[in-house]
Design an enzyme around this catalytic site. Structure first.
Site, PDB file in Angstrom:
ATOM      1  CB  SER A 151      19.416  -2.114 -32.724  1.00  0.00           C
ATOM      2  OG  SER A 151      20.190  -2.070 -31.566  1.00  0.00           O
ATOM      3  CG  ASP A 228      16.953  -7.743 -27.661  1.00  0.00           C
ATOM      4  OD1 ASP A 228      18.104  -7.712 -27.206  1.00  0.00           O
ATOM      5  OD2 ASP A 228      16.573  -7.050 -28.616  1.00  0.00           O
ATOM      6  CG  HIS A 262      19.093  -6.957 -30.649  1.00  0.00           C
ATOM      7  ND1 HIS A 262      18.208  -6.029 -30.140  1.00  0.00           N
ATOM      8  CD2 HIS A 262      20.044  -6.228 -31.302  1.00  0.00           C
ATOM      9  CE1 HIS A 262      18.599  -4.809 -30.450  1.00  0.00           C
ATOM     10  NE2 HIS A 262      19.708  -4.900 -31.166  1.00  0.00           N
TER      11      HIS A 262
END
Length: 284
Positions: A151, A228, A262
């Site tokens: 991320s 996600d 995620h």
């Protein structure tokens, strides 16, 4: 020794060290995790740096990503740094989860009041290696280093690799913020840390950096989960990075993994592939 060892934990035949040191870059104590695989008992090993995402510390992936298992098999050490200074006593640094504490974005802030402490680019690329490698000179091979991240940390891995040709042997990313100048997370962070000059933001955007890549052939492995929510909300924008890679003639493999989210369920599932990917470069 520069580092204080807070804990030593046996893990997959090696040791996970929880370390702390005083950072000149951030002006604060910085914590990190260092995994030494069993091979360090007899030889130096290459190093994989893992950069974490928003809200995380160096503990999250070390405790939930299970990368140590694969690192032990390949004889690779892993460094898990923190994501920002802690306790810098800046007004507002704890007001939101996506800016300030836990959200350093791996840039050197130039905008007040953040410019004094929020120097995560310098910390990761300069201070940490110049401090860590001498301290563990018998275990770590400083000439063989690769980088990955998740991320915000995926953004960090890609940009640090692109901005420092030759520093890292390889790069990969899990659900990276690939084009931060065009997503809400990146725009908030860059405006706060770097000011309102949007042209200056491009120097910290992997998609923009790849457009200007002047080094040898760029290669990367990227995984993104189609389940996600941050991908669905337009925070990650991997397609923009793919387009830039195609135009630059770069070898970027973006794998869209059906239904994965995620979280560390996602990272732990595909961590084996990423460690094996880096091992190919680190063992040469």
């Amino acid at each position: 020794m520069t580092f204080e060892t807070k804990a030593t934990i046996a893990s997959f035949g090696g040791k996970l060290l929880k370390l702390q040191h005083d950072s000149k870059s951030t002006g604060t104590p910085m914590a990190l995790n260092l995994y030494l695989p069993p091979q360090t008992n007899t030889t130096k090993v290459p190093v994989l740096i893992y950069l974490s995402g928003l809200t995380c510390t160096g503990d999250n992936c070390a405790e939930k990503g299970f990368l140590q298992r694969h690192a032990a098999q390949h004889g690779i050490a892993i460094v898990y740094p923190d994501t920002s200074p802690r306790g810098a006593s800046i007004a507002g640094e704890d007001d939101s989860w996506d800016f300030g504490t836990g959200a350093g974005f791996y840039v050197d802030a130039t905008n007040g009041p953040w410019e004094k402490n929020y120097k995560m680019y310098s910390y990761i690329t300069s201070e940490l290696p110049s401090t860590l490698f001498p301290a563990y000179k018998d275990q770590l091979d400083s000439s063989r280093v690769s980088i990955t991240g998740h991320s915000m940390g995926g953004h960090g891995a890609l940009t640090l690799f692109l901005k420092n040709p030759g520093m890292y042997k390889s790069v990969s990313a899990f659900a990276p913020i690939s084009n931060p100048i065009n997503c809400p997370w990146g725009q908030k962070a860059f405006a706060g840390y770097l000011g309102e000059d949007k042209e200056a933001w491009k120097a910290h955007d992997a998609t923009e950096l790849l457009k200007e890549w002047k080094g040898k052939g760029f290669k990367a492995l990227i995984d993104v989960g189609t389940g996600d929510n941050f991908y669905k909300q337009g925070q990650l924008l991997p397609e923009n990075f793919e387009k830039a890679a195609k135009e630059a003639g770069a070898e970027v493999e973006v794998r869209y993994q059906p239904d994965y989210d995620h979280s560390y369920f996602f990272i732990s599932t595909f961590g084996e592939d990423h460690v094996a990917y880096h091992a190919k470069f680190l063992k040469n």
